[in-house]
Motif scaffolding. Structure first.
Motif, PDB file in Angstrom:
ATOM      1  N   GLU A 148       0.847  -1.185   0.000  1.00  0.00           N
ATOM      2  CA  GLU A 148       0.000   0.000   0.000  1.00  0.00           C
ATOM      3  C   GLU A 148       0.886   1.240   0.000  1.00  0.00           C
ATOM      4  O   GLU A 148       2.111   1.147   0.148  1.00  0.00           O
ATOM      5  N   TRP A 149       0.250   2.416  -0.148  1.00  0.00           N
ATOM      6  CA  TRP A 149       1.046   3.626  -0.336  1.00  0.00           C
ATOM      7  C   TRP A 149       1.892   3.970   0.884  1.00  0.00           C
ATOM      8  O   TRP A 149       2.962   4.576   0.763  1.00  0.00           O
ATOM      9  N   ARG A 152      12.286   2.444  -9.967  1.00  0.00           N
ATOM     10  CA  ARG A 152      11.429   2.502  -8.785  1.00  0.00           C
ATOM     11  C   ARG A 152      10.920   3.924  -8.535  1.00  0.00           C
ATOM     12  O   ARG A 152       9.753   4.134  -8.159  1.00  0.00           O
ATOM     13  N   LEU A 153      11.787   4.902  -8.745  1.00  0.00           N
ATOM     14  CA  LEU A 153      11.356   6.291  -8.550  1.00  0.00           C
ATOM     15  C   LEU A 153      10.267   6.669  -9.554  1.00  0.00           C
ATOM     16  O   LEU A 153       9.296   7.352  -9.208  1.00  0.00           O
ATOM     17  N   ALA A 154      10.419   6.208 -10.795  1.00  0.00           N
ATOM     18  CA  ALA A 154       9.385   6.473 -11.805  1.00  0.00           C
ATOM     19  C   ALA A 154       8.064   5.818 -11.409  1.00  0.00           C
ATOM     20  O   ALA A 154       6.985   6.410 -11.578  1.00  0.00           O
ATOM     21  N   GLN A 155       8.140   4.616 -10.849  1.00  0.00           N
ATOM     22  CA  GLN A 155       6.923   3.929 -10.395  1.00  0.00           C
ATOM     23  C   GLN A 155       6.261   4.680  -9.240  1.00  0.00           C
ATOM     24  O   GLN A 155       5.031   4.672  -9.100  1.00  0.00           O
ATOM     25  N   CYS A 156       7.070   5.336  -8.419  1.00  0.00           N
ATOM     26  CA  CYS A 156       6.526   6.083  -7.278  1.00  0.00           C
ATOM     27  C   CYS A 156       5.858   7.389  -7.694  1.00  0.00           C
ATOM     28  O   CYS A 156       5.227   8.056  -6.865  1.00  0.00           O
ATOM     29  N   LEU A 157       5.987   7.757  -8.971  1.00  0.00           N
ATOM     30  CA  LEU A 157       5.284   8.931  -9.497  1.00  0.00           C
ATOM     31  C   LEU A 157       3.986   8.525 -10.197  1.00  0.00           C
ATOM     32  O   LEU A 157       3.377   9.331 -10.902  1.00  0.00           O
ATOM     33  N   ASN A 158       3.570   7.298  -9.958  1.00  0.00           N
ATOM     34  CA  ASN A 158       2.295   6.824 -10.502  1.00  0.00           C
ATOM     35  C   ASN A 158       1.168   7.750 -10.057  1.00  0.00           C
ATOM     36  O   ASN A 158       1.055   8.078  -8.871  1.00  0.00           O
ATOM     37  N   PRO A 159       0.318   8.219 -10.981  1.00  0.00           N
ATOM     38  CA  PRO A 159      -0.753   9.156 -10.618  1.00  0.00           C
ATOM     39  C   PRO A 159      -1.753   8.611  -9.604  1.00  0.00           C
ATOM     40  O   PRO A 159      -2.480   9.382  -8.974  1.00  0.00           O
ATOM     41  N   ALA A 160      -1.790   7.283  -9.420  1.00  0.00           N
ATOM     42  CA  ALA A 160      -2.716   6.691  -8.451  1.00  0.00           C
ATOM     43  C   ALA A 160      -2.251   6.884  -7.010  1.00  0.00           C
ATOM     44  O   ALA A 160      -3.040   6.726  -6.071  1.00  0.00           O
ATOM     45  N   LEU A 161      -0.983   7.255  -6.832  1.00  0.00           N
ATOM     46  CA  LEU A 161      -0.441   7.450  -5.483  1.00  0.00           C
ATOM     47  C   LEU A 161      -0.702   8.874  -5.000  1.00  0.00           C
ATOM     48  O   LEU A 161      -0.876   9.791  -5.800  1.00  0.00           O
ATOM     49  N   PRO A 162      -0.730   9.096  -3.680  1.00  0.00           N
ATOM     50  CA  PRO A 162      -1.019  10.429  -3.126  1.00  0.00           C
ATOM     51  C   PRO A 162       0.071  11.445  -3.439  1.00  0.00           C
ATOM     52  O   PRO A 162       1.225  11.093  -3.735  1.00  0.00           O
TER      53      PRO A 162
END
Length: 288
Positions: free
Chosen positions: A39-40, A72-82
């Motif tokens: 989860e986030w 991983r950093l690019a994945q953490c910029l997923n628009p679904a995350l806060p």
């Protein structure tokens, strides 16, 4: 090529340092923890550990496991995350850019562009200034080093011109101006015209920028100063916008043609003028 060699030599110089080996191992362990993210809140914990790794070993101007780190950093910029996760991720990008310096950044530009350049469209109003700060402070100063990815960074920041915030809009215009001035003005405008031809989503933003920055053309020599000798590219770009299904884009394109390219002038060659008149006539006949 020279930049890549310099970075390789730096890495070799660190190889025999026991602290560097610990640095590599620590980053590797932290990256492995991403496999257990569910989860986030877990993403935030991962980012905190990763950030701490770079802070502890900030004297080393390289990023171990850089391909995985940037992925991983690019994945953490997923628009679904806060937004909070996005801001934490951007802070790590900033930390890395400060640590590695311009030579390493140029050498690994595609890796960092993967996450940062497309993020503007999905960034919140709080995250956009942080993203722009990174691009202004670390990427724009690379100057000619940005030529290979000028199209990518331009496509990335253009959505900022659609933002309702005046501050964000002004900073995006300023950033585009800096790219134009530090790289090469004709090359910059040629890139922008290619974007208008190939990327329909960015046409409205590109026209907004051109409306603010293109002069009134009265002769073909004026075109050469802005976009080199290829006036046909500009004509094809304007013609492409006149085929767009969006009414706002059509209006902006017609307005630009009428205000910057008076028909009494000899700016365009005959074939280019015929192309523009053909598409302009088709727009008028739609009666929208």
């Amino acid at each position: 090529m020279v930049t890549t060699c310099v970075v390789h030599l730096i890495t070799i110089a660190y190889a025999g340092d026991p602290k560097f080996q610990k640095y590599v191992q620590l980053v590797g362990r932290n990256l492995q923890s991403f496999d257990y993210v569910q989860e986030w809140a877990d993403v935030t914990a991962f980012l905190t550990k990763l950030s701490r790794s770079f802070e502890i070993y900030s004297k080393f101007a390289v990023v171990p496991h850089k391909v995985t780190v940037t992925k991983r950093l690019a994945q953490c910029l997923n628009p679904a995350l806060p937004t909070g996760v996005h801001q934490k991720t951007l802070s790590i990008y900033e930390l890395i850019c400060k640590q590695i310096g311009s030579n390493e950044l140029v050498a690994d530009l595609p890796l960092y562009a993967l996450g940062l350049f497309p993020f503007m469209r999905n960034a919140s109003l709080k995250a956009k200034p942080q993203l722009l700060g990174i691009l202004e402070d670390f990427f724009v100063p690379l100057g000619p080093g940005l030529r290979p990815c000028l199209k990518s960074i331009t496509v990335g920041v253009l959505p900022g011109l659609e933002e309702g915030s005046v501050d964000v809009t002004n900073r995006v215009v300023g950033l585009l101006d800096k790219l134009r001035d530090t790289i090469d003005e004709p090359f910059f405008f040629q890139t922008l015209f290619l974007i208008m031809i190939t990327n329909s989503e960015q046409r409205e933003s590109a026209l907004k920028y051109l409306a603010q920055r293109l002069p009134v053309f009265t002769r073909q020599e004026d075109v050469a100063q802005v976009c080199g000798d290829d006036a046909s590219l500009m004509a094809r770009a304007l013609a492409a916008t006149m085929t767009d299904p969006k009414t706002l884009v059509l209006r902006a394109a017609l307005d630009l043609v009428m205000t910057r390219f008076p028909l009494r002038t000899t700016v365009f060659k005959s074939k280019d003028l015929v192309l523009l008149m053909k598409h302009a006539s088709e727009v008028v006949l739609k009666k929208d």
